[in-house]
Design an enzyme around this catalytic site. Structure first.
Site, PDB file in Angstrom:
ATOM      1  N   ASP A 191       1.391  -1.620  -0.111  1.00  0.00           N
ATOM      2  CA  ASP A 191       0.161  -0.276   0.051  1.00  0.00           C
ATOM      3  C   ASP A 191       0.911   0.909  -0.366  1.00  0.00           C
ATOM      4  O   ASP A 191       1.035   1.927   1.088  1.00  0.00           O
ATOM      5  CB  ASP A 191      -0.997   0.211   1.306  1.00  0.00           C
ATOM      6  CG  ASP A 191      -1.445   1.343   1.103  1.00  0.00           C
ATOM      7  OD1 ASP A 191      -1.629   2.268   1.160  1.00  0.00           O
ATOM      8  OD2 ASP A 191      -1.987   1.297   2.530  1.00  0.00           O
TER       9      ASP A 191
ATOM     10  N   LYS B 214       2.814  11.919  -3.695  1.00  0.00           N
ATOM     11  CA  LYS B 214       1.257  11.017  -4.120  1.00  0.00           C
ATOM     12  C   LYS B 214       0.549  11.778  -4.586  1.00  0.00           C
ATOM     13  O   LYS B 214      -0.845  11.626  -5.658  1.00  0.00           O
ATOM     14  CB  LYS B 214       0.891  10.284  -3.171  1.00  0.00           C
ATOM     15  CG  LYS B 214      -0.100   9.357  -3.709  1.00  0.00           C
ATOM     16  CD  LYS B 214      -1.047   7.809  -2.438  1.00  0.00           C
ATOM     17  CE  LYS B 214      -1.778   7.532  -2.930  1.00  0.00           C
ATOM     18  NZ  LYS B 214      -2.165   6.527  -2.347  1.00  0.00           N
TER      19      LYS B 214
ATOM     20  N   GLU C 144      -7.572   0.484  -3.901  1.00  0.00           N
ATOM     21  CA  GLU C 144      -7.366  -0.095  -2.609  1.00  0.00           C
ATOM     22  C   GLU C 144      -8.573  -0.537  -1.735  1.00  0.00           C
ATOM     23  O   GLU C 144      -8.560  -0.959  -1.060  1.00  0.00           O
ATOM     24  CB  GLU C 144      -6.413   1.859  -1.828  1.00  0.00           C
ATOM     25  CG  GLU C 144      -5.620   2.349  -2.208  1.00  0.00           C
ATOM     26  CD  GLU C 144      -4.727   3.581  -2.205  1.00  0.00           C
ATOM     27  OE1 GLU C 144      -6.205   4.556  -1.414  1.00  0.00           O
ATOM     28  OE2 GLU C 144      -3.521   4.220  -2.548  1.00  0.00           O
TER      29      GLU C 144
ATOM     30  N   ASP D 285     -12.754   5.246   2.060  1.00  0.00           N
ATOM     31  CA  ASP D 285     -11.682   4.950   2.502  1.00  0.00           C
ATOM     32  C   ASP D 285     -10.782   6.560   2.585  1.00  0.00           C
ATOM     33  O   ASP D 285     -11.037   7.247   1.411  1.00  0.00           O
ATOM     34  CB  ASP D 285     -10.706   4.595   1.395  1.00  0.00           C
ATOM     35  CG  ASP D 285      -8.972   4.528   0.840  1.00  0.00           C
ATOM     36  OD1 ASP D 285      -8.864   4.909   1.748  1.00  0.00           O
ATOM     37  OD2 ASP D 285      -8.496   3.675   0.568  1.00  0.00           O
TER      38      ASP D 285
END
Ligand code: AMP
Length: 605
Positions: free
Chosen positions: A8, A70, A171, A193
């Site tokens: 992850d 990211k 994810e 999430d």
């Protein structure tokens, strides 16, 4: 085939897991932590730090500490998200040769896939140390709402790290896999999430080992970092009002604020009130200034109410797109560290009218799902290359529509969002003018009907079209989206049979050749990694002592002799420099000196 790890790759923290004897396991790093900060720092001379050690020296070395990339990977330099980062990140961000984003640190320039690769290498190292064998293959996760460029960038990061990325998975889908693995379920689940940098919501149907995503949506610029930013703004504004000093101008102060903001936010998930103390945060004519403020949970909730609200409006849209109502959802699963905030849990419970599922670890569940998928892929490869293994089949969707720009500035969709991947679709287009000999194909991804509002993935020319009246020639454009969500496009003149194709490489900001060059460069780094752990330990120890000095100084601020305060400040500065440079000899020297200083401050001089 060796073990396939699941990574992850988070905005703020990353996590790695593996399946052993049928059981998924999160692998702790050497410090015993199951997550590792996605932070990379460069010391003078170019030495690289990754993870906890990099995060720790962020405050003293803000310009050379790269974090939250990211949020920027796969984006164009002129995008609003990058403009926002330019205004608030302390490190240098500049435009790369393909309108992509690059960063400069430690006197070197890096593309964002290279920074991602450094974090991936670190996670791989964590796994290799635990497994005692080399790791070559991985499944890496991305937010469901990542577009093609962002996925390409992540895949390139894997390649540069020397990993064979077997699959990129979303994810929330990974979280669903972790939740449903080994259970006989027949349920519709919503995965909410909220991580450090991104928000995603996915609705899945799980039935007899088939995990089918029905609908997904998100915001790749909404996460825990935004919650931190609200606290930073509040602290900086209060300080300016009280002391007349703008802390935002000082990069080091800003980094300390950021650190303190995140700490306070996390504390307020279990406490109702917290104290924020940042001694010696600034200087004025009258001497050093300290920031002392208390923050209540209620105030934090006020400061971030609109962020939480934004996630709910995305949930509403996702349910609509799935053709479902809240009542159709059997389980709600929370993923991502930011869902630990009690307010987030409350609003999600209220929205879905049911308590979210407890017992899934929000920070680890995504890596676990990736490891399960990796295990399934390796088992399938062993069983003759089929994708179905251990009764597990994953059917994911593309998060956004895909199409091309057409005459008049319109966006013509070829593949609708929420289409199950892998998929391909063709559409026939024609010329807009008489005797038009070539067609430029702009490939776009997004949800707007206006071409200009969507993300341009790439463009290519189809030449040599037979001279004819407008509307006569036929150009067939075919789009392929693979299981990683990565796009390729080809176009064919049906008349002449002439074909052209593009792989949308430029969107990640790197060409194939550049990636190869970076792969080679990163190999040298393996040698560099070795002697680090001793320095790492010594830095940790000294940093702990220095924090103690600051606390003591702060507690006895008024009653101390000026000379002792000056001595302490000078030592703090020099010791932090030693940490920054990773100078082991100096670090040891200060580690030896500090306890005596703490004693003297404690005794009031
Ligand atoms: P992730 O990307 O899932 O690792 O999530 C990281 C984000 O979760 C960061 O913004 C953290 O500050 C935040 N976070 C971690 N623990 C907590 C907590 N106990 N309360 C609130 N936020 C948290």
């Amino acid at each position: 085939m060796g073990k396939v790890i699941g990574i992850d790759l988070g905005t703020t923290y990353s996590c790695v897991a593996v399946v052993e004897d049928g059981q998924p396991k999160v692998i702790p790093n050497k410090g015993g932590y199951k997550t590792t900060p996605s932070v990379v720092a460069f010391e003078e001379g170019g030495r690289r730090l990754v993870g906890q050690l990099a995060k720790r020296q962020m405050v003293t070395n803000p310009k050379n500490t790269i974090y939250a990339t990211k949020r920027l990977i796969g984006r164009k330099f002129d995008s609003p998200e990058v403009k926002k980062a330019l205004a608030s990140y302390p490190y240098e961000i500049f435009e790369g040769p393909h309108s992509d984003v690059r960063v400069r640190a430690g006197g070197q320039e890096f593309s964002l896939p290279e920074i991602g690769a450094m974090v991936l290498q670190e996670m791989r190292r964590v796994a290799e140390e635990y497994l005692g064998e080399p790791v070559k293959e991985a499944v890496v996760t991305v937010p469901a709402y990542f577009n093609d460029g962002q996925r390409q960038g992540t895949k390139d990061a894997g390649r540069i790290a020397g990993l064979d990325v077997l699959r990129i998975i979303n994810e929330p889908t990974a979280a669903a896999l972790a939740y449903g693995y080994g259970k006989k379920l027949d349920e519709t689940v919503a995965i909410y999430d909220l991580g450090g940098g991104t928000f995603d919501i996915s609705v899945l149907e799980i039935s007899e080992g088939v995990f089918e995503v029905i609908s997904t949506a998100g915001d790749t610029y909404l996460g825990g970092d935004d919650f931190d930013d609200r606290i930073i703004d509040y602290l900086a504004e209060s300080f300016q009002q009280n002391e007349g000093v703008n802390l935002r101008r000082d990069k080091m102060a800003l980094q300390r604020l950021k650190d303190a903001a995140e700490k306070a936010k996390i504390e307020l998930s279990s406490a109702l009130q917290t104290e924020i103390n940042l001694p010696f945060i600034a200087m004025s004519d009258k001497g050093p200034l300290h920031l002392n403020l208390s923050l209540t949970r209620q105030k934090l909730e006020e400061l971030t109410a609109d962020l939480v609200e934004r996630t709910l409006s995305i949930c509403t849209k996702t349910l609509e797109a799935a053709g479902l109502t809240k009542e159709d959802i059997d389980e709600v699963i929370l993923v991502g560290g930011q869902t630990r905030m009690p307010r987030v849990q409350e609003v999600v419970q209220k929205f879905f009218n049911r308590p979210p599922r407890k017992g899934v670890h929000p920070d680890e569940v995504v890596a676990v799902g990736a490891a399960i998928q990796g295990h399934a892929l390796s088992a399938a490869a062993g069983a003759g290359g089929e994708e179905r293994a251990e009764d597990l089949l994953l059917l994911d969707v593309t998060p956004m529509g895909l199409g091309i720009a057409t005459f008049g500035g319109f966006f013509t969709r070829v593949i609708e969002r929420n289409t199950t991947i892998p998929t391909h679709a063709s559409h026939i287009f024609t010329t807009a003018a008489d005797n038009q000999a070539s067609v430029k194909i702009h490939v776009l991804q997004g949800e707007s009907d206006r071409a200009a509002d969507n993300e341009l993935l790439g463009e290519f020319m189809l030449t040599g079209i037979r001279p004819a009246k407008r509307g006569e020639p036929e150009v067939e454009v075919t789009f392929d989206i693979d299981s990683d969500g990565i796009v390729s496009v080809s176009a064919k003149d049906l008349d002449t049979g002439q074909e052209q194709s593009i792989t949308v490489t430029a969107s990640s900001g790197l060409t194939d050749q550049e990636v190869q060059w970076m792969v080679d460069a990163s190999k040298n780094y393996e040698v560099e990694l070795k002697s680090r752990s001793e320095v790492e330990k010594a830095c940790n120890r000294l940093e702990g002592l220095l924090l103690q000095v600051e606390r003591e100084l702060h507690a006895r601020d008024k009653g101390l002799e000026k000379s002792l305060v000056q001595e302490a400040q000078s030592l703090l500065k020099k010791a932090r420099q030693a940490i920054e440079f990773g100078d082991l000899q100096e670090i040891k020297k200060y580690t030896h000196q500090v306890p005596d200083l703490i004693k003297r401050i404690g005794a009031g001089g």
